[in-house]
Scaffold this motif. Sequence first.
Motif, PDB file in Angstrom:
ATOM      1  N   ILE A 127     -10.864  11.083  38.795  1.00  0.00           N
ATOM      2  CA  ILE A 127     -10.820  12.112  40.064  1.00  0.00           C
ATOM      3  C   ILE A 127     -11.737  13.357  39.587  1.00  0.00           C
ATOM      4  CG2 ILE A 127      -9.624  13.720  41.252  1.00  0.00           C
ATOM      5  CD1 ILE A 127      -7.109  11.906  41.153  1.00  0.00           C
ATOM      6  N   ALA A 128     -11.820  13.961  38.254  1.00  0.00           N
ATOM      7  CA  ALA A 128     -12.557  14.921  38.131  1.00  0.00           C
ATOM      8  C   ALA A 128     -14.021  14.291  38.004  1.00  0.00           C
ATOM      9  CB  ALA A 128     -12.094  15.443  36.560  1.00  0.00           C
ATOM     10  N   LYS A 129     -14.252  13.130  37.406  1.00  0.00           N
ATOM     11  CA  LYS A 129     -15.752  12.526  37.787  1.00  0.00           C
ATOM     12  C   LYS A 129     -15.925  12.414  38.900  1.00  0.00           C
ATOM     13  CE  LYS A 129     -18.269   8.951  35.014  1.00  0.00           C
ATOM     14  NZ  LYS A 129     -18.082   7.723  34.166  1.00  0.00           N
ATOM     15  N   LEU A 130     -15.494  12.182  39.885  1.00  0.00           N
ATOM     16  CA  LEU A 130     -15.839  11.862  41.153  1.00  0.00           C
ATOM     17  C   LEU A 130     -16.133  13.338  41.829  1.00  0.00           C
ATOM     18  CD1 LEU A 130     -13.593   9.358  42.986  1.00  0.00           C
ATOM     19  CD2 LEU A 130     -15.889   9.116  42.516  1.00  0.00           C
ATOM     20  N   GLN A 131     -15.300  14.184  41.448  1.00  0.00           N
ATOM     21  CA  GLN A 131     -15.641  15.691  41.973  1.00  0.00           C
ATOM     22  C   GLN A 131     -16.777  16.196  41.411  1.00  0.00           C
ATOM     23  OE1 GLN A 131     -11.631  17.069  41.051  1.00  0.00           O
ATOM     24  NE2 GLN A 131     -11.702  18.192  43.043  1.00  0.00           N
ATOM     25  N   ALA A 176     -14.429  23.383  37.381  1.00  0.00           N
ATOM     26  CA  ALA A 176     -13.633  23.221  38.590  1.00  0.00           C
ATOM     27  C   ALA A 176     -13.970  24.583  39.573  1.00  0.00           C
ATOM     28  CB  ALA A 176     -12.137  23.240  38.341  1.00  0.00           C
ATOM     29  N   ILE A 177     -13.941  25.630  39.157  1.00  0.00           N
ATOM     30  CA  ILE A 177     -14.169  26.853  39.758  1.00  0.00           C
ATOM     31  C   ILE A 177     -15.675  26.596  40.376  1.00  0.00           C
ATOM     32  CG2 ILE A 177     -14.798  29.146  40.091  1.00  0.00           C
ATOM     33  CD1 ILE A 177     -12.456  29.636  37.667  1.00  0.00           C
ATOM     34  N   GLY A 202      -4.066  26.573  29.329  1.00  0.00           N
ATOM     35  CA  GLY A 202      -5.123  27.069  28.206  1.00  0.00           C
ATOM     36  C   GLY A 202      -5.913  26.053  28.032  1.00  0.00           C
ATOM     37  N   PHE A 203      -6.618  25.836  26.730  1.00  0.00           N
ATOM     38  CA  PHE A 203      -7.675  24.843  26.550  1.00  0.00           C
ATOM     39  C   PHE A 203      -7.221  23.637  26.446  1.00  0.00           C
ATOM     40  CE2 PHE A 203      -9.360  28.651  23.674  1.00  0.00           C
ATOM     41  CZ  PHE A 203     -10.058  29.138  24.785  1.00  0.00           C
ATOM     42  N   GLY A 204      -7.993  22.612  26.782  1.00  0.00           N
ATOM     43  CA  GLY A 204      -8.080  21.102  26.918  1.00  0.00           C
ATOM     44  C   GLY A 204      -7.108  20.511  27.564  1.00  0.00           C
ATOM     45  N   HIS A 205      -6.200  21.262  28.523  1.00  0.00           N
ATOM     46  CA  HIS A 205      -5.304  20.687  29.584  1.00  0.00           C
ATOM     47  C   HIS A 205      -6.122  20.351  30.981  1.00  0.00           C
ATOM     48  CE1 HIS A 205      -1.921  21.178  26.841  1.00  0.00           C
ATOM     49  NE2 HIS A 205      -2.226  22.542  26.667  1.00  0.00           N
ATOM     50  N   ASN A 206      -5.613  19.446  31.637  1.00  0.00           N
ATOM     51  CA  ASN A 206      -5.960  19.486  33.074  1.00  0.00           C
ATOM     52  C   ASN A 206      -5.274  20.136  33.938  1.00  0.00           C
ATOM     53  OD1 ASN A 206      -8.222  17.111  32.807  1.00  0.00           O
ATOM     54  ND2 ASN A 206      -6.610  15.739  32.043  1.00  0.00           N
ATOM     55  N   THR A 207      -4.141  20.997  33.512  1.00  0.00           N
ATOM     56  CA  THR A 207      -3.619  21.668  34.212  1.00  0.00           C
ATOM     57  C   THR A 207      -3.522  23.144  33.754  1.00  0.00           C
ATOM     58  OG1 THR A 207      -1.622  21.399  32.918  1.00  0.00           O
ATOM     59  CG2 THR A 207      -1.780  20.111  34.653  1.00  0.00           C
ATOM     60  N   LYS A 227      -6.333  21.754  37.562  1.00  0.00           N
ATOM     61  CA  LYS A 227      -7.390  22.811  37.268  1.00  0.00           C
ATOM     62  C   LYS A 227      -7.945  22.800  38.673  1.00  0.00           C
ATOM     63  CE  LYS A 227      -7.508  23.658  32.332  1.00  0.00           C
ATOM     64  NZ  LYS A 227      -8.206  23.801  31.095  1.00  0.00           N
ATOM     65  N   THR A 228      -8.120  21.747  39.360  1.00  0.00           N
ATOM     66  CA  THR A 228      -8.726  21.592  40.727  1.00  0.00           C
ATOM     67  C   THR A 228      -8.027  22.684  41.643  1.00  0.00           C
ATOM     68  OG1 THR A 228      -9.548  19.496  40.072  1.00  0.00           O
ATOM     69  CG2 THR A 228      -9.352  20.147  42.574  1.00  0.00           C
ATOM     70  N   GLN A 229      -6.736  22.488  41.286  1.00  0.00           N
ATOM     71  CA  GLN A 229      -5.867  23.331  42.595  1.00  0.00           C
ATOM     72  C   GLN A 229      -6.026  24.619  42.161  1.00  0.00           C
ATOM     73  OE1 GLN A 229      -2.363  20.972  41.694  1.00  0.00           O
ATOM     74  NE2 GLN A 229      -2.412  20.234  44.012  1.00  0.00           N
ATOM     75  N   VAL A 230      -6.187  25.168  40.848  1.00  0.00           N
ATOM     76  CA  VAL A 230      -6.008  26.576  40.241  1.00  0.00           C
ATOM     77  C   VAL A 230      -7.416  27.011  40.762  1.00  0.00           C
ATOM     78  CG1 VAL A 230      -6.595  27.802  38.154  1.00  0.00           C
ATOM     79  CG2 VAL A 230      -4.493  26.183  38.418  1.00  0.00           C
ATOM     80  N   ALA A 231      -8.434  26.152  40.575  1.00  0.00           N
ATOM     81  CA  ALA A 231      -9.856  26.655  41.024  1.00  0.00           C
ATOM     82  C   ALA A 231      -9.766  27.032  42.585  1.00  0.00           C
ATOM     83  CB  ALA A 231     -10.791  25.558  40.935  1.00  0.00           C
ATOM     84  N   LYS A 232      -9.353  26.302  43.539  1.00  0.00           N
ATOM     85  CA  LYS A 232      -9.127  26.790  44.897  1.00  0.00           C
ATOM     86  C   LYS A 232      -8.207  27.849  45.086  1.00  0.00           C
ATOM     87  CE  LYS A 232      -9.852  22.044  46.541  1.00  0.00           C
ATOM     88  NZ  LYS A 232      -8.941  20.724  47.158  1.00  0.00           N
ATOM     89  N   ASP A 233      -7.257  28.058  44.297  1.00  0.00           N
ATOM     90  CA  ASP A 233      -6.340  29.458  44.493  1.00  0.00           C
ATOM     91  C   ASP A 233      -7.355  30.757  44.064  1.00  0.00           C
ATOM     92  OD1 ASP A 233      -4.178  28.133  45.209  1.00  0.00           O
ATOM     93  OD2 ASP A 233      -3.518  27.997  43.108  1.00  0.00           O
ATOM     94  N   ILE A 234      -8.165  30.468  43.001  1.00  0.00           N
ATOM     95  CA  ILE A 234      -8.855  31.395  42.493  1.00  0.00           C
ATOM     96  C   ILE A 234     -10.039  32.077  43.559  1.00  0.00           C
ATOM     97  CG2 ILE A 234     -10.867  32.183  40.950  1.00  0.00           C
ATOM     98  CD1 ILE A 234      -9.144  30.457  38.778  1.00  0.00           C
ATOM     99  N   VAL A 235     -10.596  30.813  43.993  1.00  0.00           N
ATOM    100  CA  VAL A 235     -11.812  31.009  45.119  1.00  0.00           C
ATOM    101  C   VAL A 235     -11.195  31.578  46.280  1.00  0.00           C
ATOM    102  CG1 VAL A 235     -13.062  29.621  46.531  1.00  0.00           C
ATOM    103  CG2 VAL A 235     -13.346  29.242  44.192  1.00  0.00           C
ATOM    104  N   ASN A 236      -9.923  31.086  46.843  1.00  0.00           N
ATOM    105  CA  ASN A 236      -9.092  31.819  47.902  1.00  0.00           C
ATOM    106  C   ASN A 236      -8.927  33.248  47.554  1.00  0.00           C
ATOM    107  OD1 ASN A 236      -9.322  29.378  49.248  1.00  0.00           O
ATOM    108  ND2 ASN A 236      -7.271  28.694  48.722  1.00  0.00           N
ATOM    109  N   ALA A 237      -8.486  33.586  46.464  1.00  0.00           N
ATOM    110  CA  ALA A 237      -8.281  34.897  46.147  1.00  0.00           C
ATOM    111  C   ALA A 237      -9.622  35.903  46.227  1.00  0.00           C
ATOM    112  CB  ALA A 237      -7.760  35.343  44.639  1.00  0.00           C
ATOM    113  N   ILE A 238     -10.798  35.371  45.872  1.00  0.00           N
ATOM    114  CA  ILE A 238     -11.880  36.091  45.933  1.00  0.00           C
ATOM    115  C   ILE A 238     -12.303  36.083  47.479  1.00  0.00           C
ATOM    116  CG2 ILE A 238     -14.377  35.444  45.566  1.00  0.00           C
ATOM    117  CD1 ILE A 238     -13.870  34.229  42.996  1.00  0.00           C
ATOM    118  N   ILE A 239     -12.367  35.160  48.136  1.00  0.00           N
ATOM    119  CA  ILE A 239     -12.614  35.077  49.777  1.00  0.00           C
ATOM    120  C   ILE A 239     -11.537  36.108  50.222  1.00  0.00           C
ATOM    121  CG2 ILE A 239     -12.483  33.788  52.014  1.00  0.00           C
ATOM    122  CD1 ILE A 239     -12.997  31.178  50.111  1.00  0.00           C
TER     123      ILE A 239
END
Length: 399
Positions: free
Chosen positions: A137-141, A218-219, A358-363, A383-395
């Motif tokens: 999934i990460a590779k496709l993204q 991811a961000i 933290g480091f090395g995890h996919n979460t 981390k994909t979902q976390v990235a969206k949360d961060i971007v949404n907070a910025i928006i």
Amino acid sequence: MLKGKKILVGVTGSIAAYKAAFLVRLLVKEEAEVKVILTDAAKEFITPLTLSTLSKNPVLSKFTDGDQGEWNNHVDLGLWADAMLIAPASANTIGKMANGLCDNLLLATYLSARCPVFFAPAMDLDMYQHQSVLDNIAKLQSFGNQIIEAQYGELASGLIGTGRMAEPEDLVQALNEHFSSNLPLSGKKVLITAGPTYEAIDPVRFIGNYSTGKMGYAIAIAAAQAGATVNLVSGPTHLDINHPNIERIDVRSGKEMYEACDKQYGSTDITIFAAAVADYSPNSVADQKIKKQGESMSIDLSKTTDIAKTLGKKKTDKQLNIGFALETNNEVENAKEKIKAKNFDMIVLNSLQDSGAGFGHNTNKISIIDKANNIEHFELKTKTQVAKDIVNAIITQIR
């Protein structure tokens, strides 16, 4: 937003394939032009007749049809579509897409598509969390494909967890958001640092850390999908990224990362400091490999440039700076101090005390604190979902 859009729907072998009928019906109701490709496995769950009736187009599954040997041209299909949506996307098909395998019409069309590609995973919860599936999934993204995350709920196995394909209404909404000309970060230039830095000791040794760069990458994808033009300044990492809105700038040392960021910063609207930059660097670097001698060894170190703090001094009222704090104790207090010291507008806090963060995890498990000391806590997520949360907070901050 979908009126007149050409949507190519791919359906793979999953019990969730029955939802394809509702999906196609909704797309047609939105006045989109819809064509459907079924894999052979998908036919075990839903018939071509159902989908051809709803789409008002023949359903395709083979490279050739009929006794006349009429060719279904996958190249033409890939060029025809304004967007391709694979729903459900099984673990098998996701794996093949990620690795360039091409043994059916759906995969051949995917490899030929020049349009944006969306995929909606559907599988049992343990399959969805398997490392091989997460990596695919990460590779496709990283190729620029956009995931529509699976949902939490009761699964066909009887288990309860994350793995249900997103509902057809959610899939249509994702397409509508994509085609909206008012993407929230459209016209914004975003600078993101990611990964570790390597501070050389000699030609073969360095001072570094365990950062993989997964969070920063991811961000970058989430920001690009929100319409931003992204400059990704990346330390050494094995990760790949390929998105038309992302320019990757590779560096090794903290000095190189600072210089790359400094060049971009003046014209940047939003800067996200996600890299784990070494705090100290050797005062001198040996020309040759240092040989082992004696029972101990000392290396003189000096502080590296604090990139976030240095650029924070140049920040204008029209710019937004977002920092990261990876802490092991007094997490919130230390993060708040960093906001003041480095002129951040907000900071993303995670703790090594949280399992899966933290480091090395996919979460990752984060809290976001703004400069008014408002704090929002989030659950453990990919981390994909976390990235969206961060971007949404910025928006939200921009609005």
